[in-house]
Design a protein around this motif. Sequence first.
Motif, PDB file in Angstrom:
ATOM      1  N   ASP A   1      -5.606   9.814  -3.928  1.00  0.00           N
ATOM      2  CA  ASP A   1      -5.661   8.410  -4.527  1.00  0.00           C
ATOM      3  C   ASP A   1      -4.433   7.656  -4.191  1.00  0.00           C
ATOM      4  O   ASP A   1      -3.208   8.443  -3.748  1.00  0.00           O
ATOM      5  N   ALA A   2      -4.444   6.320  -4.328  1.00  0.00           N
ATOM      6  CA  ALA A   2      -3.194   5.583  -4.057  1.00  0.00           C
ATOM      7  C   ALA A   2      -3.014   4.417  -4.782  1.00  0.00           C
ATOM      8  O   ALA A   2      -3.684   4.135  -5.747  1.00  0.00           O
ATOM      9  N   GLN A   3      -2.309   3.566  -4.262  1.00  0.00           N
ATOM     10  CA  GLN A   3      -2.262   1.978  -4.991  1.00  0.00           C
ATOM     11  C   GLN A   3      -1.877   0.903  -3.848  1.00  0.00           C
ATOM     12  O   GLN A   3      -1.499   1.383  -2.671  1.00  0.00           O
ATOM     13  N   VAL A   4      -2.113  -0.032  -4.340  1.00  0.00           N
ATOM     14  CA  VAL A   4      -1.587  -1.437  -3.513  1.00  0.00           C
ATOM     15  C   VAL A   4      -1.073  -2.443  -4.549  1.00  0.00           C
ATOM     16  O   VAL A   4      -1.260  -2.463  -5.703  1.00  0.00           O
TER      17      VAL A   4
ATOM     18  N   TYR B   1       0.819  -1.150   0.014  1.00  0.00           N
ATOM     19  CA  TYR B   1       0.061  -0.116  -0.058  1.00  0.00           C
ATOM     20  C   TYR B   1       0.798   1.532   0.105  1.00  0.00           C
ATOM     21  O   TYR B   1       1.814   1.320   0.778  1.00  0.00           O
ATOM     22  N   TRP B   2       0.438   2.244  -0.870  1.00  0.00           N
ATOM     23  CA  TRP B   2       1.502   3.460  -0.822  1.00  0.00           C
ATOM     24  C   TRP B   2       0.375   4.635  -1.414  1.00  0.00           C
ATOM     25  O   TRP B   2      -0.176   4.370  -2.524  1.00  0.00           O
TER      26      TRP B   2
ATOM     27  N   LEU C   1      10.241   7.305 -10.867  1.00  0.00           N
ATOM     28  CA  LEU C   1       8.609   7.318 -11.240  1.00  0.00           C
ATOM     29  C   LEU C   1       7.915   7.252  -9.708  1.00  0.00           C
ATOM     30  O   LEU C   1       8.004   6.341  -9.101  1.00  0.00           O
ATOM     31  N   GLN C   2       7.390   8.615  -9.238  1.00  0.00           N
ATOM     32  CA  GLN C   2       7.204   8.615  -7.949  1.00  0.00           C
ATOM     33  C   GLN C   2       5.597   8.657  -7.727  1.00  0.00           C
ATOM     34  O   GLN C   2       5.107   8.909  -6.678  1.00  0.00           O
ATOM     35  N   THR C   3       5.075   8.542  -8.677  1.00  0.00           N
ATOM     36  CA  THR C   3       3.557   8.710  -8.865  1.00  0.00           C
ATOM     37  C   THR C   3       2.935   8.018  -9.831  1.00  0.00           C
ATOM     38  O   THR C   3       3.422   7.554 -10.982  1.00  0.00           O
ATOM     39  N   VAL C   4       1.605   7.383  -9.837  1.00  0.00           N
ATOM     40  CA  VAL C   4       0.937   6.782 -10.770  1.00  0.00           C
ATOM     41  C   VAL C   4       0.741   7.956 -11.954  1.00  0.00           C
ATOM     42  O   VAL C   4       0.177   9.004 -11.534  1.00  0.00           O
ATOM     43  N   LEU C   5       0.830   7.616 -13.123  1.00  0.00           N
ATOM     44  CA  LEU C   5       0.553   8.309 -14.367  1.00  0.00           C
ATOM     45  C   LEU C   5      -0.792   7.583 -14.873  1.00  0.00           C
ATOM     46  O   LEU C   5      -0.650   6.514 -15.335  1.00  0.00           O
TER      47      LEU C   5
ATOM     48  N   ARG D   1       6.251   0.697  -8.599  1.00  0.00           N
ATOM     49  CA  ARG D   1       6.408  -0.038  -7.518  1.00  0.00           C
ATOM     50  C   ARG D   1       7.579   0.560  -6.809  1.00  0.00           C
ATOM     51  O   ARG D   1       8.519   0.963  -7.562  1.00  0.00           O
ATOM     52  N   GLN D   2       7.655   0.346  -5.508  1.00  0.00           N
ATOM     53  CA  GLN D   2       8.884   1.055  -5.014  1.00  0.00           C
ATOM     54  C   GLN D   2      10.007   0.177  -5.023  1.00  0.00           C
ATOM     55  O   GLN D   2      11.196   0.625  -4.666  1.00  0.00           O
ATOM     56  N   ASP D   3      10.043  -1.040  -5.432  1.00  0.00           N
ATOM     57  CA  ASP D   3      11.026  -1.869  -5.459  1.00  0.00           C
ATOM     58  C   ASP D   3      11.796  -1.941  -7.081  1.00  0.00           C
ATOM     59  O   ASP D   3      12.528  -2.514  -7.354  1.00  0.00           O
ATOM     60  N   GLY D   4      11.265  -0.639  -7.896  1.00  0.00           N
ATOM     61  CA  GLY D   4      11.806  -0.467  -9.349  1.00  0.00           C
ATOM     62  C   GLY D   4      10.881  -1.043 -10.363  1.00  0.00           C
ATOM     63  O   GLY D   4      11.174  -0.714 -11.516  1.00  0.00           O
TER      64      GLY D   4
END
Length: 369
Positions: free
Chosen positions: A142-145, A89-90, A233-237, A247-250
């Motif tokens: 808005d967010a993501q998982v 979750y991010w 890339l630090q946000t969803v486009l 994703r935070q792992d690349g």
Amino acid sequence: MNSSQDILIIGGGIIGLSLAVELKLRGASVAVLTTNSKQPTARAAAGMLAPQAERIPPSPMLDLCLQSRALYAGWVERLEEITGLKTGYWRSGILAPVCQNEFQEQQSVSNLNSQWLDRDAVRQQQLGLGEEVIGGWWYPDDAQVDNRALFRTLQAATKELQIEIVQDCAEKIIRDENRVLGVETTAGKLQADRYVLATGAWSEQLLNVPVFPRKGQMLSVCVPENCGIIQPLQTVLFGTGIYIVPRQDGRIIIGATSENVDFTSGNTAAGIQSLLAGAMQLYPELQNYPILELWWGFRPATTDELPILGASAWENLTLATGHYRNGILLAPVTAKLLADLIWNQKLDPLLAAFHYSRFPEHWGFKNGD
């Protein structure tokens, strides 16, 4: 084969497992009937929690999605505490770039937290956007998982909570007048006091409901090791017909096509080409990123693109299907509202908009009586 559980959930995807966990935590005895032989719907998703970026107009559907988004942080925290696993979750926010020659709509829900960014401001928000991007809407709430991590966490939660998982294939729902008596499987009959249909895109194979598969092709790429940063890339486009989810792992997820091709499996050259072209227009640097994986899945669509939730024509059968593009987003609110209904006999007025009766021509069992 038999079962003496309070509730049998038919379907072991994100929705079925979420409801099983919620009911078990409330004290119910629960069994989940599932099979591994079908392509999981959860794979045809990127895990976006995007009621604003999706531009859902003011409606009960928007209310449902916003309520679920608000539940998400606490919901995944509880799952992570039960299992010791991470769901990815991010609260990354979602940026919806607007390109030249695209019709620029006004803000669809003006009272929600959002901001219009002009050409310079949108590039300050996210470096590396394509030259055709002239601005964009920023949705910080808005967010993501990570949908795959979430699914693994839900599976682990069922083990920790000792929820019975029956690995088998449902063949027929057995009923007598207005009650369900059991579910016939390839290995025998399962019975419970109450039943939940949560078989997603495959629901129509058991019940004559207006739910049909809509195929989605997707792919992932990864940030090169020589980039110097794990994830630039630090946000969803969220673009027109395309989304790019970091994703935070690349890893970076790119999706998704939307195809009415029944259960036709496989990726196609045309589908993947369209995704790559759309993604590189928004974020050109992707052309240098190695491809990790291609896959596809089947979303459970309905004719009005709204889920079917709540009571059915049979007094002990509850419906939890047809979530289409929003199954990941709607998992916590579906679990909460249906557990309220099934276990606590509490009917939320919001469920009225998603009642099965809006499809009066589509009701009856499949495979005979």
